[in-house]
Design a protein around this motif. Structure first.
Motif, mmCIF file in Angstrom:
data_model
loop_
_atom_site.group_PDB
_atom_site.id
_atom_site.type_symbol
_atom_site.label_atom_id
_atom_site.label_comp_id
_atom_site.label_asym_id
_atom_site.label_seq_id
_atom_site.Cartn_x
_atom_site.Cartn_y
_atom_site.Cartn_z
ATOM 1 N N VAL A 54 3.900 10.954 1.196
ATOM 2 C CA VAL A 54 3.427 9.996 2.197
ATOM 3 C C VAL A 54 4.573 9.477 3.060
ATOM 4 O O VAL A 54 4.366 9.064 4.209
ATOM 5 N N LEU A 55 5.808 9.520 2.520
ATOM 6 C CA LEU A 55 6.964 8.990 3.241
ATOM 7 C C LEU A 55 7.687 10.044 4.083
ATOM 8 O O LEU A 55 8.667 9.724 4.760
ATOM 9 N N LEU A 56 7.233 11.293 4.043
ATOM 10 C CA LEU A 56 7.852 12.338 4.844
ATOM 11 C C LEU A 56 7.640 12.059 6.331
ATOM 12 O O LEU A 56 6.577 11.580 6.737
ATOM 13 N N LEU A 68 0.830 -1.207 0.000
ATOM 14 C CA LEU A 68 0.000 0.000 0.000
ATOM 15 C C LEU A 68 0.863 1.256 0.000
ATOM 16 O O LEU A 68 0.594 2.203 -0.757
ATOM 17 N N VAL A 69 1.915 1.253 0.836
ATOM 18 C CA VAL A 69 2.821 2.405 0.882
ATOM 19 C C VAL A 69 3.501 2.593 -0.470
ATOM 20 O O VAL A 69 3.649 3.728 -0.955
ATOM 21 N N ALA A 70 3.898 1.494 -1.102
ATOM 22 C CA ALA A 70 4.560 1.575 -2.412
ATOM 23 C C ALA A 70 3.629 2.170 -3.469
ATOM 24 O O ALA A 70 4.047 3.010 -4.274
ATOM 25 N N ILE A 71 2.371 1.738 -3.453
ATOM 26 C CA ILE A 71 1.393 2.242 -4.432
ATOM 27 C C ILE A 71 1.148 3.727 -4.226
ATOM 28 O O ILE A 71 1.158 4.526 -5.180
ATOM 29 N N ILE A 72 0.909 4.126 -2.967
ATOM 30 C CA ILE A 72 0.602 5.538 -2.690
ATOM 31 C C ILE A 72 1.813 6.426 -2.959
ATOM 32 O O ILE A 72 1.693 7.495 -3.564
ATOM 33 N N SER A 73 3.006 5.974 -2.521
ATOM 34 C CA SER A 73 4.210 6.793 -2.719
ATOM 35 C C SER A 73 4.578 6.926 -4.192
ATOM 36 O O SER A 73 5.227 7.895 -4.586
ATOM 37 N N THR A 131 -6.555 10.706 1.255
ATOM 38 C CA THR A 131 -6.622 12.157 1.454
ATOM 39 C C THR A 131 -5.552 12.870 0.634
ATOM 40 O O THR A 131 -5.829 13.881 -0.029
ATOM 41 N N ILE A 132 -4.310 12.355 0.687
ATOM 42 C CA ILE A 132 -3.205 12.959 -0.065
ATOM 43 C C ILE A 132 -3.489 12.943 -1.561
ATOM 44 O O ILE A 132 -3.191 13.902 -2.288
ATOM 45 N N LEU A 133 -4.089 11.840 -2.025
ATOM 46 C CA LEU A 133 -4.398 11.706 -3.457
ATOM 47 C C LEU A 133 -5.692 12.419 -3.845
ATOM 48 O O LEU A 133 -6.142 12.299 -4.985
#
Length: 332
Positions: free
Chosen positions: A43-45, A32-37, A295-297
């Motif tokens: 998202v990784l900040l 999930l983190v890989a997809i969003i980032s 939210t970020i997207l």
């Protein structure tokens, strides 16, 4: 070679420690983190990771104690309403005494009372836990609105204790995250290394056998519901600290669904007897990352509710499949 069996034993020990269910959650979280980032690197900040942590802290605390109740084979649907009630009481007592040292303990006592009431109704009223806590869900919410006239109460935004709870840090990590980690660690250690924890698993696994073994079921059931009531009070205090006022419904509505979803997704069996705090925490983080990513997207917020409902259905279906439960309406 002798190294091969040693490596297999090491891998087996790691799997036993982490758990297959938790390994699946970790894999899903990384994916999930890989997809969003890949769509937005923010998202990784570190600042965003802290935001995710503080956002999930309240529901995480509720989820950990919801896990405790579910391990017994119970459920507490009233935690969101209890959080709203204690949020209002925290602010009202603070406005009367101007002391967080008085307001917070009063709120915790009220939370414990709500849990004890649920436990007594379930045991001595012989009411199904879902029905009992569904009734108190409505009752606690109505009481919160009654004593507050349906409006936010007081202002705690200038008190140093509430400011520290809401926005303070320890070693650079937000206080809210420390509270979640501390409570999760205590419950994890209790379940894994004490007779109390073993008895809770035994009751959820087979209540009749546990009773015949001399375990006092009533004491454990009431104790666990009191514990989740105190967790609801902690959530109410933190909600008051974050918003600066007592909120009868805003902020607490839907917390019960999020807590149940996280516990179920983390591998806690709805029938009781199986589950871990680590699995619940991983599920809380997974849900938090998903909501933050949406939210970020800039995805419509209503999709978050749909995703949450879908996760709960998925978690329960997986549990039923693993237990080879008979499909409803189909022959055995």
């Amino acid at each position: 070679s002798t190294d091969e069996p040693d490596r297999r034993r090491a891998v087996r020990r790691v799997l036993d420690l982490v758990g297959v269910q938790n390994l699946s959650l970790l894999t899903a979280l990384v994916a999930l983190v890989a997809i969003i980032s890949s769509q937005n690197v923010n998202v990784l900040l570190i600042s965003n990771l802290k935001t995710i942590g503080t956002t999930v802290a309240i529901v995480g605390i509720l989820s950990v104690l919801q896990t405790l109740v579910m391990l017994l084979g119970g459920l507490d649907i009233s935690v969101g309403s209890a959080a709203g009630l204690t949020s209002v009481i925290t602010a009202m007592v603070f406005m009367s005494t101007h002391s967080a040292a008085v307001a917070i303990p009063v709120a915790l006592l009220v939370g414990a009372a709500t849990g004890a009431f649920n436990g007594v109704v379930i045991i001595y009223g012989r009411v199904n836990a879902v029905i009992a806590t569904l009734a108190t869900y409505a009752a606690f919410r109505g009481l919160a609105n009654l004593i507050s006239n349906g409006r936010a109460q007081g202002y705690t935004g200038t008190d140093s204790v509430f400011v520290f709870l809401a926005r303070g840090t320890i070693a650079g990590v937000p206080t809210l995250i420390w509270l979640l980690v501390g409570i999760a660690a205590v419950v994890h250690l209790m379940l894994r290394y004490t007779d109390i924890g073993r008895n809770i698993y035994a009751i959820g696994g087979n209540a009749t056998a546990a009773r015949l073994a001399g375990i006092n079921l009533n004491r454990y059931i009431i104790g666990c519901y009191i514990a989740v009531g105190v967790a609801a009070a902690i959530a109410g205090v933190l909600l008051t600290a974050r918003t600066g006022s007592g909120q009868p419904t805003s902020g607490s509505q839907g917390l019960e669904l999020q807590a149940i979803t996280a516990a179920a997704l983390g591998g806690t069996a709805m029938q009781g007897g199986r589950g871990t705090v680590l699995g619940t925490i991983l599920a809380v983080i997974l849900i938090g990352v998903l909501q933050n990513g949406l939210t970020i997207l800039d995805v419509n917020s209503f999709w978050q509710d749909i995703a949450q409902g879908a996760l709960l259905i998925f978690a329960v279906v997986v549990q039923q499949r693993r237990q080879r439960a008979r499909a409803v309406g189909l022959p055995t």
